[in-house]
Design a protein around this motif. Structure first.
Motif, short mmCIF file in Angstrom:
data_model
loop_
_atom_site.label_atom_id
_atom_site.label_comp_id
_atom_site.label_asym_id
_atom_site.label_seq_id
_atom_site.Cartn_x
_atom_site.Cartn_y
_atom_site.Cartn_z
N VAL A 1 0.77 -1.25 -0.08
CA VAL A 1 0.12 0.05 -0.01
C VAL A 1 0.83 1.21 0.10
O VAL A 1 0.73 2.27 -0.67
CB VAL A 1 -0.80 0.13 1.13
N ARG A 2 2.06 1.42 0.89
CA ARG A 2 2.52 2.44 1.11
C ARG A 2 3.62 2.63 -0.12
O ARG A 2 4.20 4.07 -0.20
CB ARG A 2 3.58 2.52 2.40
N THR A 3 3.86 1.88 -1.07
CA THR A 3 4.75 1.83 -2.01
C THR A 3 4.20 1.91 -3.50
O THR A 3 4.66 1.65 -4.58
CB THR A 3 5.92 0.74 -2.04
N PHE A 4 2.56 1.84 -3.41
CA PHE A 4 1.71 2.10 -4.41
C PHE A 4 1.96 0.99 -5.35
O PHE A 4 2.19 1.09 -6.69
CB PHE A 4 1.87 3.40 -5.03
N THR A 5 2.21 -0.29 -4.78
CA THR A 5 2.29 -1.54 -5.77
C THR A 5 1.27 -2.45 -5.76
O THR A 5 1.59 -3.72 -6.03
CB THR A 5 3.73 -2.13 -5.50
N GLN A 6 -0.03 -2.23 -5.12
CA GLN A 6 -0.98 -3.23 -4.81
C GLN A 6 -1.49 -3.68 -6.33
O GLN A 6 -1.37 -2.86 -7.16
CB GLN A 6 -2.14 -2.65 -3.98
N GLU A 7 -1.81 -4.98 -6.29
CA GLU A 7 -2.55 -5.53 -7.64
C GLU A 7 -4.00 -4.82 -7.93
O GLU A 7 -4.63 -4.21 -6.73
CB GLU A 7 -2.61 -7.00 -7.77
N VAL B 1 -8.41 0.12 -18.71
CA VAL B 1 -7.23 0.90 -19.79
C VAL B 1 -6.29 0.00 -20.04
O VAL B 1 -5.66 -0.14 -21.15
CB VAL B 1 -6.88 1.94 -18.74
N SER B 2 -5.79 -1.09 -19.12
CA SER B 2 -4.80 -2.20 -19.66
C SER B 2 -5.41 -3.04 -20.81
O SER B 2 -4.38 -3.17 -21.64
CB SER B 2 -4.41 -2.89 -18.08
N THR B 3 -6.47 -3.46 -20.59
CA THR B 3 -6.98 -4.26 -21.84
C THR B 3 -6.91 -3.49 -22.85
O THR B 3 -6.62 -4.04 -23.96
CB THR B 3 -8.32 -4.70 -21.41
N ILE B 4 -7.32 -2.22 -23.18
CA ILE B 4 -7.41 -1.52 -24.32
C ILE B 4 -5.90 -1.22 -24.66
O ILE B 4 -5.65 -1.42 -26.01
CB ILE B 4 -8.15 -0.04 -24.00
N ALA B 5 -5.02 -1.12 -23.88
CA ALA B 5 -3.59 -0.76 -24.36
C ALA B 5 -3.03 -2.21 -24.89
O ALA B 5 -2.25 -1.91 -25.68
CB ALA B 5 -2.85 -0.33 -22.98
N ASP B 6 -3.42 -3.11 -24.33
CA ASP B 6 -2.69 -4.50 -24.87
C ASP B 6 -3.38 -4.74 -26.36
O ASP B 6 -2.71 -5.35 -26.92
CB ASP B 6 -3.15 -5.68 -23.95
N ALA B 7 -4.75 -4.26 -26.51
CA ALA B 7 -5.38 -4.58 -27.73
C ALA B 7 -4.84 -3.82 -28.75
O ALA B 7 -4.82 -4.33 -30.03
CB ALA B 7 -6.87 -4.34 -27.65
N ALA C 1 0.83 3.73 -23.12
CA ALA C 1 0.37 3.58 -21.67
C ALA C 1 1.27 2.67 -21.04
O ALA C 1 0.77 1.55 -20.60
CB ALA C 1 -1.19 3.30 -21.55
N PRO C 2 2.53 3.00 -20.70
CA PRO C 2 3.31 1.83 -20.15
C PRO C 2 3.11 1.67 -18.59
O PRO C 2 3.46 0.47 -18.13
CB PRO C 2 4.81 2.33 -20.50
N PHE C 3 2.47 2.67 -18.14
CA PHE C 3 2.50 2.31 -16.50
C PHE C 3 0.70 2.50 -16.28
O PHE C 3 0.15 3.34 -16.58
CB PHE C 3 3.18 3.71 -15.73
N ILE C 4 0.42 1.44 -15.41
CA ILE C 4 -1.03 1.43 -15.39
C ILE C 4 -1.22 1.13 -13.78
O ILE C 4 -1.94 1.94 -13.14
CB ILE C 4 -1.66 0.18 -16.04
N ARG C 5 -0.43 0.18 -13.08
CA ARG C 5 -0.50 -0.10 -11.57
C ARG C 5 -0.31 0.87 -10.57
O ARG C 5 -1.06 1.08 -9.91
CB ARG C 5 0.22 -1.53 -11.39
N THR D 1 2.39 13.46 -15.94
CA THR D 1 3.39 13.54 -16.84
C THR D 1 3.10 11.74 -17.29
O THR D 1 3.48 11.36 -18.39
CB THR D 1 4.68 13.51 -16.58
N TYR D 2 3.08 11.07 -15.91
CA TYR D 2 2.93 9.54 -16.52
C TYR D 2 1.65 9.10 -16.88
O TYR D 2 1.68 7.90 -17.40
CB TYR D 2 3.41 8.91 -15.07
N LEU D 3 0.92 9.87 -17.02
CA LEU D 3 -0.48 9.58 -18.00
C LEU D 3 -0.64 10.47 -19.22
O LEU D 3 -1.83 10.58 -19.76
CB LEU D 3 -1.66 10.00 -17.04
N GLU D 4 0.56 11.27 -19.80
CA GLU D 4 0.39 11.91 -20.89
C GLU D 4 -0.11 11.02 -21.93
O GLU D 4 -0.79 11.34 -22.77
CB GLU D 4 1.79 12.60 -20.85
N GLY D 5 0.27 9.76 -22.24
CA GLY D 5 0.16 9.27 -23.22
C GLY D 5 -1.23 8.92 -23.03
O GLY D 5 -1.96 8.57 -24.23
#
Length: 493
Positions: free
Chosen positions: A98-104, A118-124, A132-136, A276-280
């Motif tokens: 939780v504190r390192t923002f890496t929950q599934e 969003v991840s499904t759309i990026a994969d398709a 969109a390289p960063f989702i989690r 910036t990490y959501l610019e794409g």
């Protein structure tokens, strides 16, 4: 040994071969992976710190629940830390995520479901993971913010589940609600007074004029300096969200002033788009936002990411001037040239050959320096400028767009009436447009007064005649401003 054929065999031969090509390829591959490896090492470091912190906190709690005191208490704490029970270890590991923002994503409730989509759309989509390289991690940051923001937390299913669970989970959930409410109250007060800024006006012309005064979006103003908070998530996201909501509420009519929930939802969207990490992702959704299907913006933003972040940071330090990436309209392969210019604009030592992007007054636009060591500072600092002309334009809410890149000759009086009129206009090259903006901004002088456009406005604003005019975007002052600006543009054309 594993049999490798085709392109994979060629690549392995280049990287593992004891030859200059192999060594060069290996060096570049190492440099390319360095930022990712650094992030992984940083993540592991902070996971270790948070795990030990939470493990000791749980050990202290377990010993207190057992009713121990004195030496027996600390012996029990030490025993749990050295050999933690399965439940305690699992809890410590979960808090670490939780504190390192890496929950599934499955653990984030509705926010996780949205991120999964969003991840499904990026994969398709071909190349979607480049856009969109960063989702989690962004999803975790958004989930953290939603749980702690007033009104938004009412829609958080995970927070409601914690409140119903009782015990420790309920106590922590109540702390999130109370802490978020107190932070929001303080931020809203300072935002209303101008001490904290949100995203600013949506109109790009009004936004550009406000930036000319030294104003910066998503910043805290201390004295005459704006300190950016947009990269200090998740706290920066929470502060920016409340500041956005405050600005939106101030612009609503009085009969809509109670529509706070809608303002907060709108503010959340504006705040996420600014990251910036959501610019794409933001650029990708803008493709479907307008009437025309336009892929130019996401392609341009993705092209810039081909240059490693470290090199882009070096370039920003060496050359803080924002560069223009438009190509000559008459050049062949114009679109390809513009994509190459995007790479050139963020490459150290190469960007300075591009023309500068300029503001309304023909002055080069520069990025603010970092607060502290510029290369590593996540906080940008911008000092408020003494720009009475820009400040008056902002005060009157006059929307002045930049000069058109196409000159329509029919609007300019001709020296000879026999000359042909150009009805469709002529698109300027980057060098020509740079000169045009500088001339129209302040370099071209009025023969009667010897003043340029900016200086003419400065004199106008001090005149008694101007002071007697009415205020507002439709008032007499706005008309006088537009008249001066368009007169100098016609003369520059």
């Amino acid at each position: 040994p594993e049999k490798v054929e085709g392109a994979a065999a060629i690549r392995r031969g280049m990287l593992e071969g004891d030859n200059p090509v192999g060594h060069a390829a290996g060096l570049w591959a190492t440099a390319w992976r360095l930022p990712t490896r650094s992030l992984a090492a940083e993540d592991g470091f902070f996971k270790g710190i948070n795990y030990r912190m939470e493990l000791r906190a749980l050990a202290y709690r377990e010993a207190a629940i057992d009713g121990l005191d004195g030496r027996a208490f600390w012996d029990r704490v030490r025993e749990i830390v050295l050999d933690p029970p399965v439940a305690v270890k699992h809890r410590a590991e979960q808090i670490t995520l939780v504190r390192t923002f890496t929950q599934e994503l499955d653990e984030l409730g509705r926010v996780g479901q949205l991120a999964r989509g969003v991840s499904t759309i990026a994969d398709a989509i071909p190349g979607g993971r480049v856009i969109a390289p960063f989702i989690r991690t962004p999803a975790n940051l958004m989930h953290y913010t939603v749980e702690r923001t007033p009104l938004l937390n009412l829609a958080s299913d995970t927070l409601r589940a914690d409140l119903k669970a009782g015990g420790e989970r309920r106590a922590q959930a109540m702390g999130k609600v109370a802490g978020g409410a107190m932070l929001a109250a303080v931020v809203a007060t300072y935002a209303a007074a101008g001490g904290i800024t949100g995203g600013g006006p949506k109109d790009p012309d009004q936004r550009r004029d406000r930036v000319a005064t030294g104003w910066r979006p998503y910043s805290v103003k201390i004295g005459d300096t704006y300190y950016g908070i947009n990269r200090l998530d998740p706290v920066g996201m929470m502060i920016g969200l409340v500041a956005d909501a405050t600005e939106i509420m101030a612009q609503l009519p009085e009969y809509q002033a109670t529509n706070l929930a809608g303002a907060i939802v709108l503010a959340l969207g504006r705040n996420l788009v600014s990251k910036t990490y959501l610019e794409g992702v933001a650029s990708m959704f803008e493709v479907f936002d307008g009437k025309e299907f336009d892929l130019s913006k996401p392609v341009r933003s993705t092209t810039r990411t081909l240059v490693p972040t470290f090199l882009r940071t070096v370039e920003r330090t060496m050359d803080p001037t924002v560069r223009e990436t438009r190509a000559d309209p008459n050049a062949s392969w114009r679109e390809v040239r513009e994509l190459l210019a995007e790479i050139q604009s963020v490459t150290p030592g190469w960007s300075s050959s591009l023309p500068a992007r300029r503001n309304l007054f023909g002055e080069a636009v520069t990025l603010p320096p970092g607060w502290g060591p510029d290369m590593i500072s996540p906080v940008w600092a911008s000092r408020a400028k003494d720009e009475p002309v820009a400040a008056e334009i902002v005060r009157q809410k006059v929307s002045l767009s930049m000069p058109s890149r196409t000159i329509d000759g029919s609007r300019v009086p001709r020296m000879r009436m026999t000359e042909a009129r150009v009805t469709e206009g002529v698109e300027l090259t980057p060098a020509e447009y740079d000169l045009f903006v500088r001339l129209a901004g302040n370099e071209l002088k009025d023969e009667r007064t010897g003043l340029g456009m900016k200086d003419t406005l400065a004199v106008l604003f001090k005149s008694e005649e101007y002071q007697r005019q009415s205020n507002g975007p439709d008032g007499g002052k706005a008309l006088r401003i537009r008249t001066v600006v368009h007169a100098f543009r016609a003369a520059a054309e």
